[in-house]
Design a protein around this motif. Structure first.
Motif, PDB file in Angstrom:
ATOM      1  N   TRP A 127       0.808  -1.239   0.000  1.00 25.81           N
ATOM      2  CA  TRP A 127       0.000   0.000   0.000  1.00 25.81           C
ATOM      3  C   TRP A 127       0.835   1.280   0.000  1.00 25.81           C
ATOM      4  N   ASP A 186      -0.419   4.325  -5.739  1.00 25.34           N
ATOM      5  CA  ASP A 186      -1.173   5.568  -5.897  1.00 25.34           C
ATOM      6  C   ASP A 186      -2.648   5.327  -5.599  1.00 25.34           C
ATOM      7  N   ALA A 187      -3.095   4.103  -5.841  1.00 28.14           N
ATOM      8  CA  ALA A 187      -4.486   3.763  -5.556  1.00 28.14           C
ATOM      9  C   ALA A 187      -4.606   2.265  -5.338  1.00 28.14           C
ATOM     10  N   LYS A 199      -4.368   5.884   4.703  1.00 34.38           N
ATOM     11  CA  LYS A 199      -4.374   6.534   3.388  1.00 34.38           C
ATOM     12  C   LYS A 199      -3.732   7.915   3.455  1.00 34.38           C
ATOM     13  N   GLN A 202      -3.270   9.412  -2.088  1.00 34.26           N
ATOM     14  CA  GLN A 202      -3.733   8.057  -2.425  1.00 34.26           C
ATOM     15  C   GLN A 202      -5.254   7.994  -2.549  1.00 34.26           C
TER      16      GLN A 202
END
Ligand code: CTP
Ligand code: CA
Length: 222
Positions: free
Chosen positions: A90, A94-95, A140, A144
């Motif tokens: 993670w 980026d996503a 996050k 992200q």
């Protein structure tokens, strides 16, 4: 001659995608599983790779796979294995798009030998698995983006929006097993895409086209 337009809108982006079921071992020959085939998540990974992304696909145990050279395939079995791989990947992503049907529970202990039948009901204690989506949502970073899936049999919109908020998702893909030709085991899907304030409904279409719709929506949010 019709040539598909080459979009390269994911060039330079790294995507973490989960797909497929998880298997939670009960004894050396038995497990608890679910009906996910991973087809939607594999379609997402292939579509993203075609659009220039570098993709980590964390895939639970299923017959389906991919040999796409743009995809780093990481096969896993249990929810805890999937969790460990996702937590490690993670920070570089980026996503993440979490399409896996992760088992919410696993047997409290795995029997070392095959469980023998007896003349009384068998009770199996189950304990909670980690919630990968919720954990990635907690960690996050501002750059992200996090996309989840929801499969609901009742109060679909309300339940899906609740998950979006609780897990700190940017988008949630809602598919209903009640829709003809959608969700588990089908090559087509019919989705609604929700963010905090909007719902967009899409037609029934092949999962690859559904994947591109999801990637279109995500691309606009970076
Ligand atoms: N998810 C996950 N890890 C879990 C459970 C779910 O990452 N242990 C993700 C799924 O991949 C999906 C989203 O969370 O993107 C929603 O999954 P879902 O099963 O619909 O939601 P739950 O929070 O598990 O709620 P419930 O099953 O009770 O409806
Ligand atoms: Ca669940």
């Amino acid at each position: 001659l019709a040539v598909a337009p080459t979009r390269n809108d994911y060039a330079g982006r790294r995507l973490l995608i989960t797909a497929g079921p998880t298997h939670e071992d009960l004894d050396p020959v038995r497990y608890l599983g679910n009906k996910s085939t991973g087809r939607m998540g594999i379609a997402l990974a292939e579509a993203a790779a075609a659009r220039g992304a570098s993709v980590d696909l964390v895939l639970g145990p299923t017959e389906l796979s991919t040999t796409d050279p743009g995809i780093n395939l990481v096969p896993v079995r249990s929810a805890r294995e999937m969790h460990a791989v996702c937590v490690a990947l993670w920070p570089k992503a980026d996503a993440a798009i979490l399409s896996a049907a992760v088992a919410d529970y696993r047997p409290a202990s795995m029997a070392q030998q095959k469980i023998k039948k007896e003349d009384k009901p068998l009770r199996i204690d189950l304990v909670r698995n980690p919630d990968i989506a919720a954990e990635l949502g907690e960690d996050k970073k501002p750059h992200q983006r996090l996309v989840g899936f929801a499969l609901e049999t009742e109060n679909a919109l309300e339940n899906a929006r609740g998950k979006l908020e609780r897990k700190n998702l940017d988008l949630i893909v809602l598919n209903s097993p009640n829709d003809e030709g959608a969700a588990f085991g089908h090559t087509t899907n019919k989705i609604q895409l929700l963010d905090r304030d909007t719902v967009t409904a899409f037609e029934l279409k092949p999962k690859r086209a559904v994947a591109d719709d999801i990637l279109d929506a995500l691309a606009g949010r970076f």
